[in-house]
Write a protein that holds these residues in place. Sequence first.
Motif, PDB file in Angstrom:
ATOM      1  N   HIS A  22      87.034  40.362  92.555  1.00  0.00           N
ATOM      2  CA  HIS A  22      86.666  41.694  92.223  1.00  0.00           C
ATOM      3  C   HIS A  22      85.715  42.493  93.183  1.00  0.00           C
ATOM      4  N   ALA A  23      86.306  43.657  93.809  1.00  0.00           N
ATOM      5  CA  ALA A  23      85.336  44.308  94.629  1.00  0.00           C
ATOM      6  C   ALA A  23      84.037  44.851  94.002  1.00  0.00           C
ATOM      7  N   ARG A  24      83.965  44.823  92.619  1.00  0.00           N
ATOM      8  CA  ARG A  24      82.685  45.397  92.129  1.00  0.00           C
ATOM      9  C   ARG A  24      81.688  44.093  92.140  1.00  0.00           C
ATOM     10  N   GLU A  25      82.043  42.793  92.410  1.00  0.00           N
ATOM     11  CA  GLU A  25      81.205  41.869  92.528  1.00  0.00           C
ATOM     12  C   GLU A  25      80.377  41.523  93.796  1.00  0.00           C
ATOM     13  N   LEU A  26      80.741  42.236  94.679  1.00  0.00           N
ATOM     14  CA  LEU A  26      80.335  42.208  96.148  1.00  0.00           C
ATOM     15  C   LEU A  26      79.319  43.404  96.586  1.00  0.00           C
ATOM     16  N   PRO A  27      78.481  42.906  97.364  1.00  0.00           N
ATOM     17  CA  PRO A  27      77.601  44.210  97.954  1.00  0.00           C
ATOM     18  C   PRO A  27      78.325  45.431  98.324  1.00  0.00           C
ATOM     19  N   ARG A  28      77.739  46.468  97.998  1.00  0.00           N
ATOM     20  CA  ARG A  28      78.277  47.804  98.502  1.00  0.00           C
ATOM     21  C   ARG A  28      78.310  47.794 100.049  1.00  0.00           C
ATOM     22  N   SER A  29      77.219  47.306 100.591  1.00  0.00           N
ATOM     23  CA  SER A  29      77.112  47.546 102.117  1.00  0.00           C
ATOM     24  C   SER A  29      78.218  46.656 102.651  1.00  0.00           C
ATOM     25  N   THR A  30      78.969  47.414 103.525  1.00  0.00           N
ATOM     26  CA  THR A  30      79.908  46.703 104.413  1.00  0.00           C
ATOM     27  C   THR A  30      79.358  45.695 105.166  1.00  0.00           C
ATOM     28  N   ARG A  31      78.236  45.800 105.644  1.00  0.00           N
ATOM     29  CA  ARG A  31      77.704  44.780 106.656  1.00  0.00           C
ATOM     30  C   ARG A  31      77.219  43.705 105.763  1.00  0.00           C
ATOM     31  N   GLU A  32      76.688  43.730 104.585  1.00  0.00           N
ATOM     32  CA  GLU A  32      76.369  42.426 103.654  1.00  0.00           C
ATOM     33  C   GLU A  32      77.498  41.926 103.266  1.00  0.00           C
ATOM     34  N   ARG A  33      78.630  42.902 102.652  1.00  0.00           N
ATOM     35  CA  ARG A  33      79.804  42.182 102.168  1.00  0.00           C
ATOM     36  C   ARG A  33      80.325  41.217 103.202  1.00  0.00           C
ATOM     37  N   ASP A  34      80.650  41.753 104.653  1.00  0.00           N
ATOM     38  CA  ASP A  34      81.277  40.959 105.405  1.00  0.00           C
ATOM     39  C   ASP A  34      80.448  39.635 105.647  1.00  0.00           C
ATOM     40  N   ALA A  35      79.045  39.737 105.879  1.00  0.00           N
ATOM     41  CA  ALA A  35      78.537  38.712 106.028  1.00  0.00           C
ATOM     42  C   ALA A  35      78.504  37.497 104.888  1.00  0.00           C
ATOM     43  N   LEU A  36      78.583  37.969 103.643  1.00  0.00           N
ATOM     44  CA  LEU A  36      78.823  37.105 102.506  1.00  0.00           C
ATOM     45  C   LEU A  36      80.300  36.478 102.693  1.00  0.00           C
ATOM     46  N   LEU A  37      81.135  37.407 103.058  1.00  0.00           N
ATOM     47  CA  LEU A  37      82.588  36.758 102.941  1.00  0.00           C
ATOM     48  C   LEU A  37      82.621  35.641 104.038  1.00  0.00           C
ATOM     49  N   LEU A  38      82.105  35.997 105.211  1.00  0.00           N
ATOM     50  CA  LEU A  38      82.143  35.230 106.210  1.00  0.00           C
ATOM     51  C   LEU A  38      81.594  33.542 105.998  1.00  0.00           C
ATOM     52  N   ARG A  39      80.678  33.624 105.147  1.00  0.00           N
ATOM     53  CA  ARG A  39      79.957  32.604 104.720  1.00  0.00           C
ATOM     54  C   ARG A  39      80.887  31.913 103.539  1.00  0.00           C
ATOM     55  N   VAL A  40      81.326  32.580 102.869  1.00  0.00           N
ATOM     56  CA  VAL A  40      82.323  32.064 101.800  1.00  0.00           C
ATOM     57  C   VAL A  40      83.492  31.209 102.432  1.00  0.00           C
ATOM     58  N   ILE A  41      84.067  31.792 103.463  1.00  0.00           N
ATOM     59  CA  ILE A  41      85.286  31.134 104.259  1.00  0.00           C
ATOM     60  C   ILE A  41      84.857  30.015 104.892  1.00  0.00           C
ATOM     61  N   GLY A  42      83.472  30.087 105.553  1.00  0.00           N
ATOM     62  CA  GLY A  42      83.037  29.153 106.444  1.00  0.00           C
ATOM     63  C   GLY A  42      82.837  29.500 107.992  1.00  0.00           C
ATOM     64  N   SER A  43      83.205  30.721 108.279  1.00  0.00           N
ATOM     65  CA  SER A  43      83.104  31.221 109.659  1.00  0.00           C
ATOM     66  C   SER A  43      81.589  31.969 110.071  1.00  0.00           C
ATOM     67  N   PRO A  44      81.508  31.911 111.230  1.00  0.00           N
ATOM     68  CA  PRO A  44      82.301  31.390 112.318  1.00  0.00           C
ATOM     69  C   PRO A  44      82.085  29.805 112.475  1.00  0.00           C
ATOM     70  N   ASP A  45      83.056  29.022 112.602  1.00  0.00           N
ATOM     71  CA  ASP A  45      82.974  27.596 112.866  1.00  0.00           C
ATOM     72  C   ASP A  45      83.402  27.020 114.206  1.00  0.00           C
ATOM     73  N   PRO A  46      82.230  26.809 115.052  1.00  0.00           N
ATOM     74  CA  PRO A  46      82.634  26.191 116.426  1.00  0.00           C
ATOM     75  C   PRO A  46      83.472  24.818 116.324  1.00  0.00           C
ATOM     76  N   TYR A  47      83.443  24.358 115.225  1.00  0.00           N
ATOM     77  CA  TYR A  47      84.265  22.937 115.369  1.00  0.00           C
ATOM     78  C   TYR A  47      85.699  23.491 114.911  1.00  0.00           C
ATOM     79  N   GLY A  48      86.061  24.629 114.473  1.00  0.00           N
ATOM     80  CA  GLY A  48      87.310  24.958 114.133  1.00  0.00           C
ATOM     81  C   GLY A  48      87.838  24.441 112.868  1.00  0.00           C
ATOM     82  N   LYS A  49      86.970  24.091 111.618  1.00  0.00           N
ATOM     83  CA  LYS A  49      87.713  23.081 110.654  1.00  0.00           C
ATOM     84  C   LYS A  49      87.320  23.964 109.310  1.00  0.00           C
ATOM     85  N   HIS A  50      86.157  24.881 109.385  1.00  0.00           N
ATOM     86  CA  HIS A  50      85.894  25.407 108.114  1.00  0.00           C
ATOM     87  C   HIS A  50      85.296  24.506 107.118  1.00  0.00           C
ATOM     88  N   THR A  51      84.596  23.421 107.607  1.00  0.00           N
ATOM     89  CA  THR A  51      84.115  22.348 106.840  1.00  0.00           C
ATOM     90  C   THR A  51      83.248  22.974 105.811  1.00  0.00           C
TER      91      THR A  51
END
Length: 393
Positions: A22-51
């Motif tokens: 739900h969009a309401r659960e994420l930060p309003r700041s685009t920068r903070e939102r994207d940083a959080l979502l990257l961490r959720v997915i596990g990116s960037p991952d130099p090993y290419g595995k999303h471990t």
Amino acid sequence: MNLRRIPAVYMRGGTSKGVFFHARELPRSTRERDALLLRVIGSPDPYGKHTDGLGGATSSTSKVVLISPSTRDDCDVDFLFGAVSIGEPLIDWTGNCGNLSAAVGPFAITEGLVAPVDGLTRVRIWQQNVGQRIDAFVPVRHGEVLEDGAFMEDGVPFPGAEIRLEFLEPPAQPGSADAVPLLPSGAAQDDLAVPGIGAVRATMITAGNPTVFVRADALGLSGRELPDDVNRQRKLLARLEAIRAAAAVRMGLADSAEFATACRPATPKVAWIARPAAYRTSAGVDVGADRIDLLARIVSMGRLHHAFTGTGSIALAAAAALPGTVVAEIARTLPGVPTRIGHVSGVLAVGAEVSRGPAGWRFDKAVLSRSARRLMSGWVHLPAAAAGQPQSA
């Protein structure tokens, strides 16, 4: 906002998987939102595995979706899609995912954003990335989304309930009386000047997602390629990226090829096509030439897609219906009949309608069927430091 856990749903739609919020659960700041979502997915991952994340380390499984009640009177929910880079701290918000579009309706019903109606519940979706309405017809029984069924789609190992998607003509651009141009250059074919390659004959089209189509034989390819054949060939991938980036500039999507490669990896897509021929899928199934109208392969986020993207199939079907394109020259499609695409995992049939008006050709509608399933729901857990903190490679 010190987020340590966020409610989320992990869903499959078509041949893709993604984390839905739900969009309401994420930060309003685009920068903070994207940083959080990257961490959720596990990116960037130099090993290419999303471990250390929920990503699947492929272009089909490294995705995020944000859903909210629609701000439009003619839609029920707004849908924002992000393609997450595996090796770079980047989320590309420029395009749609046709496969995950199939999961938006079930999510909206199950999460209480749309009231269920037994039989088929229509969910009117506003696709924010590309500015397009999608109507999803979701099977419902006793007030619950029906996931079990006999519908099979190549690239998905188990059957499910069929969800019909109707992708409708995008509305006119602000300040213009015309709809989004189907042919950005105004021509059914163009010669792209690609550095290091020379002139490449292509059709560039905006339907589903912006996509550039070239003939397989122009690249020394057959259209029968499988992912392992392509993804280990760095020189070939570099050539395909050069074509894609040159098309991005020609389509007005990027100021330079360098920008397209660095900041816009998700769109436009690049695909190659060939005349119908028998081939063997990645699952080892033989497909006869009589079952398809053309062979097609598409690159997504720098790698050959394991099936064919939903939005790319819409672009291909629209190009097949449009006289003079490189697709129409090859495809065996009959007017008013869905185009049968022979892809890596099997066959996909997609119907598209185009029409010609005073301003030229326009996209009217595309129809395809997919299935979707909720894989997991609950909380996404994050290190405290990841909440709102930008990531770096």
